[in-house]
Design a protein around this motif. Sequence first.
Motif, PDB file in Angstrom:
ATOM      1  N   LEU A   9      30.150  12.893   0.990  1.00 56.09           N
ATOM      2  CA  LEU A   9      29.781  12.769   2.400  1.00 56.09           C
ATOM      3  C   LEU A   9      30.909  12.112   3.188  1.00 56.09           C
ATOM      4  CD1 LEU A   9      27.577  12.988   4.618  1.00 56.09           C
ATOM      5  CD2 LEU A   9      26.776  10.730   3.894  1.00 56.09           C
ATOM      6  N   LEU A  10      31.504  11.096   2.610  1.00 54.97           N
ATOM      7  CA  LEU A  10      32.607  10.395   3.270  1.00 54.97           C
ATOM      8  C   LEU A  10      33.787  11.329   3.478  1.00 54.97           C
ATOM      9  CD1 LEU A  10      33.452   7.560   4.277  1.00 54.97           C
ATOM     10  CD2 LEU A  10      34.340   7.129   1.966  1.00 54.97           C
ATOM     11  N   GLY A  11      34.085  12.159   2.471  1.00 55.58           N
ATOM     12  CA  GLY A  11      35.208  13.085   2.584  1.00 55.58           C
ATOM     13  C   GLY A  11      35.012  14.113   3.680  1.00 55.58           C
ATOM     14  N   VAL A  12      33.794  14.614   3.807  1.00 50.27           N
ATOM     15  CA  VAL A  12      33.516  15.586   4.870  1.00 50.27           C
ATOM     16  C   VAL A  12      33.745  14.951   6.232  1.00 50.27           C
ATOM     17  CG1 VAL A  12      31.718  16.961   5.980  1.00 50.27           C
ATOM     18  CG2 VAL A  12      31.905  16.928   3.491  1.00 50.27           C
ATOM     19  N   HIS A  13      33.262  13.723   6.409  1.00 53.22           N
ATOM     20  CA  HIS A  13      33.403  13.083   7.717  1.00 53.22           C
ATOM     21  C   HIS A  13      34.835  12.634   7.984  1.00 53.22           C
ATOM     22  CE1 HIS A  13      29.401  13.081   9.470  1.00 53.22           C
ATOM     23  NE2 HIS A  13      28.935  12.993   8.234  1.00 53.22           N
ATOM     24  N   ALA A  14      35.573  12.319   6.930  1.00 58.19           N
ATOM     25  CA  ALA A  14      36.996  12.025   7.133  1.00 58.19           C
ATOM     26  C   ALA A  14      37.708  13.274   7.634  1.00 58.19           C
ATOM     27  CB  ALA A  14      37.615  11.517   5.835  1.00 58.19           C
ATOM     28  N   ALA A  15      37.356  14.425   7.047  1.00 60.93           N
ATOM     29  CA  ALA A  15      37.953  15.684   7.492  1.00 60.93           C
ATOM     30  C   ALA A  15      37.534  16.035   8.916  1.00 60.93           C
ATOM     31  CB  ALA A  15      37.556  16.812   6.537  1.00 60.93           C
ATOM     32  N   LEU A  16      36.316  15.655   9.282  1.00 56.41           N
ATOM     33  CA  LEU A  16      35.830  15.925  10.640  1.00 56.41           C
ATOM     34  C   LEU A  16      36.375  14.933  11.665  1.00 56.41           C
ATOM     35  CD1 LEU A  16      32.060  16.718   9.903  1.00 56.41           C
ATOM     36  CD2 LEU A  16      33.825  18.344  10.631  1.00 56.41           C
ATOM     37  N   GLY A  17      36.992  13.870  11.182  1.00 54.57           N
ATOM     38  CA  GLY A  17      37.537  12.864  12.093  1.00 54.57           C
ATOM     39  C   GLY A  17      36.522  11.865  12.596  1.00 54.57           C
ATOM     40  N   THR A  18      35.415  11.694  11.884  1.00 55.64           N
ATOM     41  CA  THR A  18      34.411  10.709  12.276  1.00 55.64           C
ATOM     42  C   THR A  18      35.007   9.312  12.217  1.00 55.64           C
ATOM     43  OG1 THR A  18      32.634  12.104  11.403  1.00 55.64           O
ATOM     44  CG2 THR A  18      32.130   9.768  11.762  1.00 55.64           C
ATOM     45  N   PRO A  19      34.884   8.516  13.276  1.00 56.46           N
ATOM     46  CA  PRO A  19      35.446   7.164  13.268  1.00 56.46           C
ATOM     47  C   PRO A  19      34.931   6.348  12.094  1.00 56.46           C
ATOM     48  CG  PRO A  19      34.730   7.763  15.483  1.00 56.46           C
ATOM     49  CD  PRO A  19      34.236   8.856  14.564  1.00 56.46           C
ATOM     50  N   GLY A  20      35.816   5.622  11.449  1.00 55.37           N
ATOM     51  CA  GLY A  20      35.442   4.755  10.337  1.00 55.37           C
ATOM     52  C   GLY A  20      35.451   5.435   8.986  1.00 55.37           C
ATOM     53  N   ALA A  21      35.457   6.771   8.959  1.00 60.45           N
ATOM     54  CA  ALA A  21      35.385   7.475   7.685  1.00 60.45           C
ATOM     55  C   ALA A  21      36.688   7.361   6.900  1.00 60.45           C
ATOM     56  CB  ALA A  21      35.030   8.944   7.910  1.00 60.45           C
ATOM     57  N   ALA A  22      37.817   7.640   7.529  1.00 61.54           N
ATOM     58  CA  ALA A  22      39.105   7.609   6.830  1.00 61.54           C
ATOM     59  C   ALA A  22      39.451   6.216   6.304  1.00 61.54           C
ATOM     60  CB  ALA A  22      40.206   8.146   7.726  1.00 61.54           C
ATOM     61  N   PRO A  23      39.290   5.158   7.109  1.00 61.05           N
ATOM     62  CA  PRO A  23      39.599   3.823   6.576  1.00 61.05           C
ATOM     63  C   PRO A  23      38.745   3.456   5.369  1.00 61.05           C
ATOM     64  CG  PRO A  23      39.477   3.752   8.965  1.00 61.05           C
ATOM     65  CD  PRO A  23      38.991   5.101   8.556  1.00 61.05           C
ATOM     66  N   TYR A  24      37.474   3.816   5.402  1.00 55.53           N
ATOM     67  CA  TYR A  24      36.622   3.479   4.253  1.00 55.53           C
ATOM     68  C   TYR A  24      36.975   4.360   3.059  1.00 55.53           C
ATOM     69  CZ  TYR A  24      32.674   1.168   2.074  1.00 55.53           C
ATOM     70  OH  TYR A  24      31.909   0.370   1.256  1.00 55.53           O
ATOM     71  N   GLN A  25      37.346   5.595   3.318  1.00 60.69           N
ATOM     72  CA  GLN A  25      37.772   6.466   2.232  1.00 60.69           C
ATOM     73  C   GLN A  25      39.018   5.913   1.549  1.00 60.69           C
ATOM     74  OE1 GLN A  25      39.437  10.396   3.140  1.00 60.69           O
ATOM     75  NE2 GLN A  25      38.017  11.297   1.657  1.00 60.69           N
ATOM     76  N   HIS A  26      39.911   5.322   2.321  1.00 59.67           N
ATOM     77  CA  HIS A  26      41.112   4.714   1.737  1.00 59.67           C
ATOM     78  C   HIS A  26      40.736   3.602   0.764  1.00 59.67           C
ATOM     79  CE1 HIS A  26      43.559   6.082   5.504  1.00 59.67           C
ATOM     80  NE2 HIS A  26      43.402   7.050   4.621  1.00 59.67           N
ATOM     81  N   GLN A  27      39.710   2.828   1.113  1.00 56.99           N
ATOM     82  CA  GLN A  27      39.250   1.755   0.225  1.00 56.99           C
ATOM     83  C   GLN A  27      38.646   2.334  -1.060  1.00 56.99           C
ATOM     84  OE1 GLN A  27      39.781  -1.489   0.783  1.00 56.99           O
ATOM     85  NE2 GLN A  27      40.769  -0.994   2.734  1.00 56.99           N
ATOM     86  N   VAL A  28      37.945   3.445  -0.929  1.00 58.63           N
ATOM     87  CA  VAL A  28      37.349   4.093  -2.105  1.00 58.63           C
ATOM     88  C   VAL A  28      38.440   4.659  -3.010  1.00 58.63           C
ATOM     89  CG1 VAL A  28      35.903   6.011  -2.890  1.00 58.63           C
ATOM     90  CG2 VAL A  28      35.171   4.620  -0.940  1.00 58.63           C
ATOM     91  N   VAL A  29      39.417   5.339  -2.426  1.00 57.02           N
ATOM     92  CA  VAL A  29      40.507   5.927  -3.201  1.00 57.02           C
ATOM     93  C   VAL A  29      41.308   4.843  -3.920  1.00 57.02           C
ATOM     94  CG1 VAL A  29      42.682   7.212  -3.034  1.00 57.02           C
ATOM     95  CG2 VAL A  29      40.671   7.980  -1.754  1.00 57.02           C
ATOM     96  N   ALA A  30      41.428   3.684  -3.292  1.00 59.45           N
ATOM     97  CA  ALA A  30      42.152   2.573  -3.896  1.00 59.45           C
ATOM     98  C   ALA A  30      41.317   1.822  -4.924  1.00 59.45           C
ATOM     99  CB  ALA A  30      42.618   1.600  -2.804  1.00 59.45           C
ATOM    100  N   ALA A  31      40.089   2.309  -5.173  1.00 61.01           N
ATOM    101  CA  ALA A  31      39.156   1.690  -6.124  1.00 61.01           C
ATOM    102  C   ALA A  31      38.773   0.271  -5.709  1.00 61.01           C
ATOM    103  CB  ALA A  31      39.741   1.684  -7.537  1.00 61.01           C
ATOM    104  N   ALA A  32      38.832   0.005  -4.405  1.00 56.56           N
ATOM    105  CA  ALA A  32      38.432  -1.304  -3.894  1.00 56.56           C
ATOM    106  C   ALA A  32      36.937  -1.372  -3.632  1.00 56.56           C
ATOM    107  CB  ALA A  32      39.197  -1.626  -2.606  1.00 56.56           C
ATOM    108  N   THR A  33      36.293  -0.208  -3.519  1.00 61.30           N
ATOM    109  CA  THR A  33      34.852  -0.143  -3.276  1.00 61.30           C
ATOM    110  C   THR A  33      34.344   1.195  -3.807  1.00 61.30           C
ATOM    111  OG1 THR A  33      33.170  -0.604  -1.582  1.00 61.30           O
ATOM    112  CG2 THR A  33      34.923   0.938  -0.976  1.00 61.30           C
ATOM    113  N   PRO A  34      33.113   1.252  -4.298  1.00 63.14           N
ATOM    114  CA  PRO A  34      32.648   2.489  -4.944  1.00 63.14           C
ATOM    115  C   PRO A  34      32.234   3.620  -4.012  1.00 63.14           C
ATOM    116  CG  PRO A  34      30.995   0.759  -5.138  1.00 63.14           C
ATOM    117  CD  PRO A  34      32.220   0.109  -4.564  1.00 63.14           C
ATOM    118  N   GLY A  35      31.794   3.322  -2.789  1.00 62.47           N
ATOM    119  CA  GLY A  35      31.384   4.383  -1.868  1.00 62.47           C
ATOM    120  C   GLY A  35      30.005   4.936  -2.157  1.00 62.47           C
TER     121      GLY A  35
END
Length: 247
Positions: free
Chosen positions: A125-151
Motif C-alpha cells: 500500500l505504501l509503495g502504491v501511494h509513493a508512486a502516486l505522490g501521496t504526501p508522507g508516503a515516500a519518506p516513510y517508505q525510505h524508513q521501511v527500505v532502510a529497515a528502520a521500521t516494518p511498515g
Amino acid sequence: MNRAPTTLGSSLLALQQADSFFPGGAVAWSWGLETLVTDAQLGTPPATPSGRRPRGIRHNRSEQVRAFVEGQLRHRWNSFDRAFLDAAWQAADDLPTLMLLDAQVEALTLAEELRQGSRRVGQSLLGVHAALGTPGAAPYQHQVVAAATPGHLPVVQGLIWHQLGMHREHCHLAAAHGLCTALVSAAVRLGVMGHVDAQRVLTDIQPLLLELLDAAPCTLDEASGFTPMAEIAVMRHETQPLRLFAN
C-alpha cells in the motif's frame, strides 16, 4: 495530491481506498482461510449423526464464512488493528511516533506469518501511494527500505489516509470494509462459495460492522487480538503441498 477535507470528498477517497480494484496487495493473502478449507474446517457442512453430509450446503458455507469474517472483525481488527490505525491517523505528521506504533504492532503480533502479512500488505500500500505522490508516503517508505521500521498495514493506513484528507471515521470504515471484502474474495477464489453468497455475507455483516464503528476504538494499552484458529491455520499454511495464497 490535494487533500479533500469535505465529507463528500473524504467519502469518495474512502470508496477508492476500500475498492478491491485498488492495488493494495491484500488479494495475495487469505489470513488462514486456505488452510481451514484444506483441512475441511471451513467450507464443508457438518456431518449428521449418521456421518453423511447434508445436502444444500450453500447456506452452511455462507454461515461459516460469515462467522470467520465476524471473528476477524471483532477479535482482531476492532480490538487491535483499529487502535493502531487510529493512533497513526492522529500522529500522521509525527515520524518518531509512527515508527514507535509500527514497532508495537511488530512486538504484539505473535505469529510470524501474521507479522509478515501485515508488513507486506502495508508496504505494498505504501509503495502504491509513493508512486502516486501521496504526501508522507515516500519518506516513510525510505524508513521501511532502510529497515528502520516494518511498515505494518494499520500504521500505513493511518498515515496515508490522513495525508489524503480522509476523515477519521471514513478511515475506519474503509479499513474494516476492505478486510471483509478481502476475506470473502478469498473464499470465492477458494471455491467455498459464489459471488452472490459473498455479497450475502457482506450484507449480513453490515449491522455488526456499524455497531463496532459506532463505538470508540480501544486505547493502545487495551489493544489485543485473539483469533487462535485462524492464527494456527496461518502458521500451518507453509506446510501445505498446494497453495493459492501467500498465507
